[in-house]
Scaffold this motif. Structure first.
Motif, PDB file in Angstrom:
ATOM      1  N   ARG A 123       0.840  -1.197   0.000  1.00  0.00           N
ATOM      2  CA  ARG A 123       0.000   0.000   0.000  1.00  0.00           C
ATOM      3  C   ARG A 123       0.881   1.255   0.000  1.00  0.00           C
ATOM      4  O   ARG A 123       2.063   1.200   0.323  1.00  0.00           O
ATOM      5  N   ILE A 124       0.271   2.355  -0.383  1.00  0.00           N
ATOM      6  CA  ILE A 124       0.903   3.664  -0.322  1.00  0.00           C
ATOM      7  C   ILE A 124       0.343   4.395   0.885  1.00  0.00           C
ATOM      8  O   ILE A 124      -0.883   4.487   1.063  1.00  0.00           O
ATOM      9  N   VAL A 125       1.234   4.905   1.741  1.00  0.00           N
ATOM     10  CA  VAL A 125       0.818   5.647   2.931  1.00  0.00           C
ATOM     11  C   VAL A 125       0.965   7.141   2.638  1.00  0.00           C
ATOM     12  O   VAL A 125       2.038   7.580   2.190  1.00  0.00           O
ATOM     13  N   PRO A 126      -0.082   7.936   2.846  1.00  0.00           N
ATOM     14  CA  PRO A 126       0.036   9.378   2.604  1.00  0.00           C
ATOM     15  C   PRO A 126       1.191   9.971   3.410  1.00  0.00           C
ATOM     16  O   PRO A 126       1.318   9.730   4.609  1.00  0.00           O
ATOM     17  N   SER A 127       2.028  10.717   2.733  1.00  0.00           N
ATOM     18  CA  SER A 127       3.215  11.277   3.369  1.00  0.00           C
ATOM     19  C   SER A 127       2.918  12.608   4.046  1.00  0.00           C
ATOM     20  O   SER A 127       1.994  13.340   3.662  1.00  0.00           O
ATOM     21  N   GLN A 133       7.792   9.766  -0.548  1.00  0.00           N
ATOM     22  CA  GLN A 133       6.812   8.707  -0.834  1.00  0.00           C
ATOM     23  C   GLN A 133       7.015   7.575   0.170  1.00  0.00           C
ATOM     24  O   GLN A 133       8.142   7.151   0.429  1.00  0.00           O
ATOM     25  N   ILE A 134       5.905   7.076   0.713  1.00  0.00           N
ATOM     26  CA  ILE A 134       5.971   5.991   1.693  1.00  0.00           C
ATOM     27  C   ILE A 134       5.230   4.785   1.129  1.00  0.00           C
ATOM     28  O   ILE A 134       4.051   4.868   0.793  1.00  0.00           O
ATOM     29  N   THR A 474      10.903   7.107   0.409  1.00  0.00           N
ATOM     30  CA  THR A 474      11.767   7.619  -0.661  1.00  0.00           C
ATOM     31  C   THR A 474      11.656   9.138  -0.755  1.00  0.00           C
ATOM     32  O   THR A 474      10.541   9.658  -0.902  1.00  0.00           O
ATOM     33  N   MET A 475      12.790   9.801  -0.664  1.00  0.00           N
ATOM     34  CA  MET A 475      12.817  11.262  -0.842  1.00  0.00           C
ATOM     35  C   MET A 475      13.146  11.570  -2.297  1.00  0.00           C
ATOM     36  O   MET A 475      14.118  11.046  -2.861  1.00  0.00           O
TER      37      MET A 475
END
Length: 477
Positions: A123-127, A133-134, A474-475
């Protein structure tokens, strides 16, 4: 008609084992089925190392490719159903119809987890920051050691193999020494379908030696066991020393609460069918029938009448409804429990005796007047033994159902939604069947609470046990 078994070590078949040989017998008459090679520490270590090598190859395939191989194996199993059922019946004792149903159900498990493996989502977690990006990713845990019992040699094996393979994990299967042929056929079907050779091993031998070796092997990352609570404690402790993930499906003592408003016409035939299937050698077998006093006598009379209709015989004979126990020790346990209960005041409503002197046959047995000081009321009988307890209220019924420190499969028969809701809240169990006894399906979690183990097999929960979680932040630069 029983196959000449070979050990499967990293996909390679071995006609000899480092621990000598194993004599397999038919529990219905004691006749010899075959002399099989017996694995020892050497094969266990080799299987663990092969699994580590197979992990990279199997996990590197896409979920779609893994799914295709698994589904192909399921189709191969279905084509072999009649032959496999005969092998299972010969080594374990259950009737052919039960064996065939178990084999086909195991193919369904493989199919289901073939598709569930394609639904392993991260899943993608809101940053909190616009340039970060998480992600949460799922990865296979790695090589698995699967310790499987003799009572359901296909289903219990596949409950571990299917989710492991679906998750991308290779498996070393250690089946019970009484019933290695069924697991061997599963391994052969998977290899025939195209599973990478090093992703599967099937070895059997001295349980303590093989389990100790596999659990301690650094190549093994996950341990799954179906067995007794006593063995579960030992295996969990060994795995815990190395902080390895475990799934434990352990013993039960199935409580059946029968309320005053239960439909006996519906219940009686089901009670006989499910109590005496597989000769009562089922971890979720209905065992303690906790019956409201107002219907107790009628229930006992009708239950006994229906049980007397069962045809007991060799599993491979047409018309057999209940076969023998699988081992001499199982027969001895049931005989001791009946003697203990009768000596303390229980009444034999039907059965209560061994059948003949060849094989491990015992009559379908119902005991009434059971009290909590009796051996069978405190230790799982694991045989064709039904225990009937009279209670005067739902409070008493729940107290008895919750008295033991196990909670795997439990049951309730009632016409009242109010009663059903109360029991769902207050009964300490991993699974509850209301007005029926069927609990195990590929799509539903199967597992217990307290001394009945931890973790689930089946359902989406089943595949989670073979995955690890990675968080990636990820930055953007």
């Amino acid at each position: 008609m029983y196959p000449n078994l070979t050990l499967i070590v990293g996909g390679d078949e071995r006609s000899e084992g480092s621990a000598g040989t194993l004599r397999l017998t038919d529990p219905s008459d004691g006749s010899e089925l075959t002399i099989a090679p017996r694995a020892g520490r050497a094969e266990a270590l080799e299987a663990a190392r092969a699994a580590e090598q197979g992990a990279a190859e199997w996990a590197a395939l896409s979920a779609l490719e893994r799914s295709k191989i698994m589904r192909r194996a399921a189709d191969i199993m279905r084509a072999q159903a009649d032959d496999a059922a005969r092998v299972m019946s010969m080594e374990q004792g259950k009737p052919l119809a039960e064996a065939r149903g178990e084999w086909l159900g195991s193919a369904d498990l493989l199919d289901w987890f073939a598709e569930e493996g394609r639904r392993v989502y991260g899943r993608i977690v809101p940053s909190r920051a616009p340039n970060i990006q998480i992600q949460v990713l799922k990865h296979p845990v790695g090589p698995v050691a699967a310790f499987t019992p003799w009572n359901f040699p296909a289903w219990n094996t596949m409950q571990k193999v299917a989710p492991a393979l679906g998750a991308g994990c290779p498996v070393v299967i250690k089946p019970a020494s009484d019933t290695p042929g069924t697991a061997w056929l599963i391994g052969k079907a998977l290899l025939q379908a195209g599973l990478p050779a090093k992703a599967i091993s099937v070895i059997w031998g001295a349980t303590s030696e093989l389990s100790d070796t596999l659990i301690k092997a650094p190549e093994i990352h996950k341990v799954s066991l179906t067995g007794s609570t006593r063995v579960g404690r030992i295996v969990a402790a060994q795995a815990g020393e190395a902080l390895k993930k475990v799934t434990m499906e352990l013993g039960g003592h199935g409580a059946v609460i029968i309320a005053a408003d239960a439909d006996l016409d519906h219940l009686i035939p089901l009670a006989v069918q499910w109590k005496f299937r597989n000769c009562g050698q089922v971890c979720v077998s209905p065992t303690r029938f906790i019956v409201d006093a107002s219907i107790h006598d009628e229930f006992v009379r009708r239950f006994a009448e229906k049980a007397r209709e069962l045809k007991v015989g060799k599993g491979t004979q047409d018309g057999t409804q209940m076969g023998p126990l699988t081992s001499a020790s199982g027969l001895g346990t049931v005989m001791d429990m009946v003697d203990d209960a009768v000596g303390k005041g229980a009444k034999v409503e039907t059965g209560g005796a061994r059948i003949g002197d060849s094989g491990y046959f015992y009559e379908p047995t119902i005991l009434s007047g059971m009290t909590t000081d009796m051996l069978a009321m405190n230790e799982e009988p694991f045989g064709p033994l039904a225990l009937v307890i009279r209670v005067n209220s739902l409070d008493e019924a729940l107290a008895e159902a919750n008295r033991l420190p196990v909670g795997l499969g439990s049951y309730l028969f009632t016409s009242s939604m109010t009663t059903a809701h109360r029991v769902q809240k207050e009964l300490r169990t991993g699974m509850l069947g209301v007005n029926h006894f069927a609990l195990a399906l590929p799509e539903t979690p199967f597992g217990g609470v307290r001394d009945s183990g931890f973790g689930s097999e089946g359902g989406s929960e089943g595949i989670e046990a073979y995955l690890t979680t990675m968080t990636v932040t990820t930055m953007m630069i």
